[in-house]
Design a protein around this motif. Structure first.
Motif, PDB file in Angstrom:
ATOM      1  N   VAL A   1       0.805  -1.220   0.000  1.00  0.00           N
ATOM      2  CA  VAL A   1       0.000   0.000   0.000  1.00  0.00           C
ATOM      3  C   VAL A   1       0.844   1.278   0.000  1.00  0.00           C
ATOM      4  N   PRO A   2       1.935   1.348   0.802  1.00  0.00           N
ATOM      5  CA  PRO A   2       2.722   2.592   0.772  1.00  0.00           C
ATOM      6  C   PRO A   2       3.206   2.953  -0.631  1.00  0.00           C
ATOM      7  N   LYS A   3       3.488   1.963  -1.448  1.00  0.00           N
ATOM      8  CA  LYS A   3       4.005   2.251  -2.787  1.00  0.00           C
ATOM      9  C   LYS A   3       2.968   2.964  -3.640  1.00  0.00           C
ATOM     10  N   ILE A   4       1.685   2.743  -3.329  1.00  0.00           N
ATOM     11  CA  ILE A   4       0.633   3.376  -4.122  1.00  0.00           C
ATOM     12  C   ILE A   4       0.585   4.872  -3.840  1.00  0.00           C
ATOM     13  N   PHE A   5       1.262   5.297  -2.757  1.00  0.00           N
ATOM     14  CA  PHE A   5       1.273   6.717  -2.439  1.00  0.00           C
ATOM     15  C   PHE A   5       2.635   7.349  -2.707  1.00  0.00           C
ATOM     16  N   ALA A   6       3.350   6.808  -3.681  1.00  0.00           N
ATOM     17  CA  ALA A   6       4.630   7.391  -4.101  1.00  0.00           C
ATOM     18  C   ALA A   6       5.557   7.660  -2.929  1.00  0.00           C
ATOM     19  N   THR A   7       5.833   6.632  -2.134  1.00  0.00           N
ATOM     20  CA  THR A   7       6.696   6.852  -0.972  1.00  0.00           C
ATOM     21  C   THR A   7       8.163   6.610  -1.286  1.00  0.00           C
ATOM     22  N   ASP A   8       8.473   6.096  -2.470  1.00  0.00           N
ATOM     23  CA  ASP A   8       9.880   5.877  -2.804  1.00  0.00           C
ATOM     24  C   ASP A   8      10.475   7.148  -3.376  1.00  0.00           C
ATOM     25  N   ALA A   9      10.919   8.023  -2.498  1.00  0.00           N
ATOM     26  CA  ALA A   9      11.374   9.343  -2.926  1.00  0.00           C
ATOM     27  C   ALA A   9      12.547   9.258  -3.895  1.00  0.00           C
ATOM     28  N   PHE A  10      13.333   8.206  -3.745  1.00  0.00           N
ATOM     29  CA  PHE A  10      14.484   8.066  -4.634  1.00  0.00           C
ATOM     30  C   PHE A  10      14.053   8.069  -6.101  1.00  0.00           C
ATOM     31  N   PHE A  11      12.971   7.347  -6.397  1.00  0.00           N
ATOM     32  CA  PHE A  11      12.525   7.247  -7.790  1.00  0.00           C
ATOM     33  C   PHE A  11      11.874   8.549  -8.250  1.00  0.00           C
ATOM     34  N   ILE A  12      11.203   9.222  -7.321  1.00  0.00           N
ATOM     35  CA  ILE A  12      10.632  10.520  -7.690  1.00  0.00           C
ATOM     36  C   ILE A  12      11.763  11.450  -8.104  1.00  0.00           C
ATOM     37  N   PHE A  13      12.791  11.465  -7.305  1.00  0.00           N
ATOM     38  CA  PHE A  13      13.936  12.323  -7.591  1.00  0.00           C
ATOM     39  C   PHE A  13      14.565  11.960  -8.929  1.00  0.00           C
ATOM     40  N   LEU A  14      14.736  10.671  -9.137  1.00  0.00           N
ATOM     41  CA  LEU A  14      15.323  10.194 -10.392  1.00  0.00           C
ATOM     42  C   LEU A  14      14.506  10.674 -11.588  1.00  0.00           C
ATOM     43  N   MET A  15      13.183  10.560 -11.465  1.00  0.00           N
ATOM     44  CA  MET A  15      12.340  10.937 -12.597  1.00  0.00           C
ATOM     45  C   MET A  15      12.261  12.452 -12.752  1.00  0.00           C
ATOM     46  N   VAL A  16      12.269  13.186 -11.642  1.00  0.00           N
ATOM     47  CA  VAL A  16      12.276  14.643 -11.745  1.00  0.00           C
ATOM     48  C   VAL A  16      13.480  15.078 -12.573  1.00  0.00           C
ATOM     49  N   GLN A  17      14.629  14.499 -12.258  1.00  0.00           N
ATOM     50  CA  GLN A  17      15.835  14.849 -12.988  1.00  0.00           C
ATOM     51  C   GLN A  17      15.685  14.544 -14.478  1.00  0.00           C
ATOM     52  N   PHE A  18      15.089  13.418 -14.766  1.00  0.00           N
ATOM     53  CA  PHE A  18      14.924  13.018 -16.162  1.00  0.00           C
ATOM     54  C   PHE A  18      13.948  13.957 -16.872  1.00  0.00           C
ATOM     55  N   PHE A  19      12.818  14.238 -16.199  1.00  0.00           N
ATOM     56  CA  PHE A  19      11.792  15.079 -16.824  1.00  0.00           C
ATOM     57  C   PHE A  19      12.335  16.481 -17.104  1.00  0.00           C
ATOM     58  N   ARG A  20      13.192  16.976 -16.226  1.00  0.00           N
ATOM     59  CA  ARG A  20      13.750  18.305 -16.418  1.00  0.00           C
ATOM     60  C   ARG A  20      14.593  18.359 -17.670  1.00  0.00           C
TER      61      ARG A  20
END
Lengths: 453, 280
Positions: free
Chosen positions: B146-165
Motif C-alpha cells: 500500500v505505501p508504494k501506491i502513495f509514491a513513498t519511494d522518494a528516490f525514484f521521484i527524484f530520479l524521474m524529476v531529474q529526467f523530466f527536467r
C-alpha cells in the motif's frame, strides 16, 4: 521510424495503466478478505477477554507461537503443534517461525507495538527480556497446569530469575571435546581413554601433529574451555555480580596453552585466528585439527558436515582434583508473553511441549537433550546414532560432574573479545603470558564494574 | 601499429575476463555446491563435485511440510509486481508535478520529499509497525504494497524529476498550443519520452523488493505469506543445523528472476541513469 517507436511506447504506457487498474481491483478484493478475517480475530480476542479461567472446552482459543530454527526444527515443531491441537480441539496454535536472522529484531518491534505472540522461544538472552517485563511469570501454574517434577533442577534454576520462573528449558547441552576418530586411526594413534587428563590430552595431540601431514592435534579451547578449567578447580566464572576467579587462574590457563603450542599439540595461531563458530567451516571439519571443544547439541552438525567419524569426549580431567568440570547448560527456553490473554493455556502448552512422551519423541534432540529425566530415558531407547551419542554424553555429564550452570559473563561480547585478544597476543608472541594476563585482568574488572551499576 | 593495438586490446580483455571470473567465483562455488551432497559441501574444497545430486533441490523445494518454495516465489512475484506498477504510476505522477507544475511551497515540499530519503528507516520502524498493527494489516501483504501506491519511494521521484527536467519545455509548449492540458502532456509527451527512466525505476523496484528482507520478516508472520528471502532463511539456524545445500539450491533459483531481468534490460538501466543527471 521514430513515430513507430513512440507508438510502441504509448502502447507500453497504456498497458501499465491497465495493469494498475487490475491490480488495484485485486488489492481491494484481498482487502475485503482480510477485513472478513479481522472481525473473527477480534471476536476470538473478545472471548478471551471474558474471564479466561473459565476454560470450558467449547471456547475457541487462538495462541500464536514463534520460534527460530532450521528446516528440521520447523517440521518437528509443526508436528507437535498438530498433536496438541488434536488433543485440545478448542485450541488453535498459529505457528510463526523463521530463521534466526531478524528473529529478535522482529520480536522487539512486536513488544513495542504490544503485538507479540503468546508463546515465544528465547535463547540465552531470556534475562534481557525478563528485565523488560515482557515475559510471563509461571509460578502460579507450577504443579497444576505445568508439572516440573521430573525436570533437572539446574535447568529449572536456569529459567528462574529473581525468584520467579519465566519459562521451561527446552534442552540441555554440555561442552565436550570432539575427537576425529578417523584421523586417530589413520595416524595409528590409539584413542585416548574416556577419563583422560590434560597431560594425556597433550600427548595424544602431539602424536597427531607429528603423524598426520597438515593436521594439528587440537584447536584452542578459548574462553569456554577456561570456564571448564575453573570448574575443575571448584571455581565459577562469576556469581552474584562478582568474578569467581583470580589472575593466577587466568595465567595458569594461558600458560598451559602456551605449553601446548610449544610442544606442537595445539594448532598454530595463524590458523586458529581464522577459525569460525560455524560447525560446517570449523577447523575440525576442514581437517586442520583432530580435536576441538564443541557444544554437545552441535555434534550432529559437525558429524554431518564431513565423512570422518567423530566421538564426543568429556573434557580432560584436572589430575589434582580429578574433576572434569563439565556442566549442563540450557539451550533455549519456551516462555509466555506477559500480556497474553490465556496464560493458563500457555502454561499447559509448555507442559505438553516438555513432558508429553509422544511430543518429545517427535522433537527429539533438536533443541538439546530434554530436561525431563523420564523423557530422556524414553528417547535413549530409540534414538538415532547421533542422538544416542549426545544423550549418553549428557547422561555421563550429569553422572560424573556436579559443576553448576554459570551464565555468560555480563557484557559477554566485550569480555569474550578481551579474552580472545589476550590469547592471541600470547600466541603470536606479541606479549608474554604475564603481561597479557595482567592486561586482561584489569580490563575484565572494569567491565564487571560497569555492569554492576 | 595496428597489430600492437590489437594485442593491447586483447590483453586488456583477457585481464578483464580474468578479474570477472575471479569476482564470479563465490557464485560459481554456490552453483557447484548446490549439486553436491550436503556432507561434501564444506569438506571438499574444489569446485567440481565428486558426486552429483539433485537432492538439495528437492529438499529445498519442499521446505516445510505442506509448503513448497513455489508459494514463496508466488508471494514474492505478487509483491514485486504490484510495487513495480505502483511505483511507475505514482512516482512518475509526483515527479511530473515537481518538474512541470506550479503550486504553492513547491520548494518546501520538494525538500521534504528529499528528506524522507535521508531519514533512517529504523527511526520510523516502530511507529509504522504500530500503525499497520492498528489497521489490522500485520501478516498480510498490505504493509509492503500500500505505501508504494502513495509514491513513498522518494528516490525514484527524484530520479524521474531529474529526467523530466531534461525533456525540452518547447515540447510542452507546442502541445499546449495544440490544446493539451497538463494531464495530456503527462500522458502523451512526458511519459513516452521518459521510457528509460521508467524502466530503470521498474528494475530497481523489482530487485529491491525481491531482495528486501527486513520489512518482509517484520510484517509477514505465517509461512503462507512468506516470500523468497524469508523462505531462504528458514533453512538457516546460526546455532544449530543449517541445511546449506538447500539454501544454495534455492538461492540459485531465486537469483534467476533478477538476473534475467537485469540482462534483458541492462541497456536501459545505463541509459536511464546517465540521462537523469544522477551520474555516479
Amino acid at each position: 521510424m521514430k513515430g513507430v517507436a513512440i507508438l510502441k511506447k504509448k502502447w507500453f504506457v497504456h498497458v501499465c495503466v491497465l495493469l494498475l487498474v487490475v491490480v488495484l481491483a485485486a488489492c481491494s478484493s484481498s482487502n475485503n478478505g482480510t477485513s472478513e478475517n479481522t472481525p473473527n480475530a477480534s471476536n476470538s480476542s473478545n472471548q478471551g477477554g471474558t474471564p479466561s479461567e473459565s476454560s470450558t472446552t467449547d471456547e475457541q482459543i487462538e495462541l500464536r507461537m514463534t520460534w527460530w530454527g532450521g528446516q528440521e526444527r520447523h517440521d518437528r515443531t509443526l508436528e507437535v503443534i498438530e498433536m496438541y491441537e488434536a488433543k485440545n480441539p478448542n485450541v488453535k496454535i498459529v505457528a510463526e517461525y523463521s530463521g534466526f536472522d531478524g528473529y529478535f529484531d522482529k520480536l522487539t518491534t512486536q513488544f513495542a507495538a504490544g503485538n507479540a505472540p503468546d508463546i515465544i522461544q528465547y535463547g540465552g538472552n531470556l534475562n534481557d527480556f525478563v528485565a523488560r517485563g515482557v515475559v510471563l511469570p509461571l509460578d502460579e501454574y507450577v504443579g497444576g497446569a505445568l508439572d516440573l517434577s521430573k525436570h533437572d533442577q539446574s535447568m529449572i534454576d536456569a529459567a528462574t530469575m529473581d525468584g520467579k520462573l519465566y519459562g521451561v528449558t527446552l534442552g540441555s547441552n554440555g561442552w565436550g571435546v570432539l575427537v576425529n576418530k578417523t584421523a586417530f586411526e589413520q595416524a595409528g594413534v590409539p584413542l585416548p581413554s574416556p577419563e583422560w587428563t590434560w597431560e594425556e590430552f597433550e600427548q595424544a595431540a602431539i602424536q597427531i601433529t607429528e603423524n598426520v601431514e597438515g593436521m594439528y592435534g587440537t584447536a584452542d579451547f578459548e574462553e569456554d574451555g577456561f570456564g571448564i578449567f575453573l570448574a575443575q578447580r571448584g571455581k565459577v566464572v562469576h556469581e552474584n555480580g562478582k568474578l569467581g576467579f583470580n589472575d593466577q587462574d587466568v595465567k595458569d590457563w594461558f600458560q598451559m596453552w602456551d605449553g601446548f603450542r610449544n610442544s606442537g599439540a595445539a594448532v598454530i595461531p595463524e590458523i586458529q585466528a581464522a577459525a569460525t563458530q560455524t560447525p560446517e567451516q570449523s577447523l575440525i571439519v576442514k581437517g586442520d585439527v583432530a580435536m576441538q571443544l564443541i557444544a554437545s547439541n552441535q555434534y550432529g552438525a559437525y558429524s554431518n558436515a564431513t565423512e570422518d567419524q567423530f566421538a564426543l569426549y568429556l573434557p580432560p580431567n584436572n589430575s589434582d582434583t580429578g574433576e572434569n568440570g563439565a556442566s549442563l547448560r540450557p539451550s533455549q527456553f519456551l516462555s509466555g508473553y506477559a500480556e497474553t490473554e490465556h496464560p493458563e493455556e500457555v502454561a499447559k502448552f509448555l507442559a505438553f511441549f516438555t513432558n508429553d512422551l509422544d511430543a518429545t519423541a517427535v522433537l527429539g534432540n533438536d533443541r538439546g537433550a530434554p530436561v525431563n529425566s523420564e523423557v530422556r530415558e524414553n528417547l535413549i531407547s530409540n534414538a538415532s546414532e547421533i542422538d544416542e551419542v549426545i544423550f549418553s554424553y549428557i547422561q555421563t555429564v550429569s553422572q560424573t560432574s556436579d559443576a553448576p550452570y554459570v551464565p555468560n559473563l555480563p557484557g559477554y561480547n566485550e569480555t569474550q573479545a578481551l579474552f580472545k585478544r589476550a590469547a592471541e597476543k600470547i600466541a603470536f608472541g606479541e606479549a608474554s603470558v604475564e603481561d597479557a594476563t595482567n592486561e586482561y585482568w584489569t580490563e575484565v574488572q572494569k567491565v564487571m564494574e560497569k555492569y554492576e551499576q | 601499429m595496428g597489430m600492437s593495438m590489437k594485442w593491447q586490446k586483447m590483453l586488456v580483455h583477457i585481464f578483464i575476463i580474468g578479474v570477472g571470473i575471479f569476482m564470479l567465483y563465490p557464485v560459481l562455488w554456490m552453483v557447484f555446491s548446490s549439486f553436491k551432497p550436503e556432507r561434501l559441501i564444506f569438506s571438499e574444497p574444489g569446485l567440481w563435485p565428486r558426486e552429483v545430486t539433485l537432492e538439495n533441490y528437492f529438499k529445498g523445494w519442499h521446505v516445510v511440510r505442506d509448503t513448497t518454495f513455489g508459494l514463496f516465489f508466488k508471494n514474492s512475484f505478487m509483491i514485486s509486481a504490484v510495487c513495480v506498477i505502483a511505483n511507475l504510476v505514482t512516482c512518475s505522477m509526483a515527479a511530473y508535478a515537481f518538474a512541470r507544475m506550479k503550486f504553492p511551497l513547491k520548494k518546501l515540499w520538494f525538500a521534504c520529499m528529499l528528506m524522507t530519503i535521508m531519514l533512517p528507516a529504523h527511526v520510523t520502524l516502530v511507529p509504522q509497525y504500530s500503525i499497520f498493527h492498528s489497521l489490522g494489516w500485520i501478516d498480510t501483504k498490505l504493509p509492503l504494497i500500500v505505501p508504494k501506491i502513495f509514491a513513498t519511494d522518494a528516490f525514484f521521484i527524484f530520479l524521474m524529476v531529474q529526467f523530466f527536467r531534461g525533456i525540452p519545455r518547447d515540447l510542452d509548449e507546442s502541445a499546449t498550443i495544440d490544446g493539451c492540458g497538463p494531464i495530456k502532456i503527462y500522458m502523451k509527451i512526458i511519459l513516452p519520452l521518459a521510457v528509460p527512466a521508467l524502466i530503470t525505476t521498474s528494475i530497481f523496484t523489482f530487485i529491491w523488493t525481491w531482495d528486501d528482507f527486513f520489512s518482509q520478516v517484520l510484517y509477514l508472520n505465517t509461512v503462507q505469506n512468506f516470500t523468497v528471502p524469508l523462505g531462504l532463511r528458514l533453512f538457516l539456524d546460526s546455532q544449530g543445523d543449517s541445511s546449506w545445500g538447500a539454501v544454495f539450491a534455492m538461492s540459485i533459483l531465486s537469483l534467476m528472476p533478477t538476473a534475467t531481468i537485469f540482462f534483458i534490460f541492462q541497456k536501459y538501466i545505463v541509459e536511464g541513469i546517465t540521462t537523469t543527471g544522477l551520474k555516479g
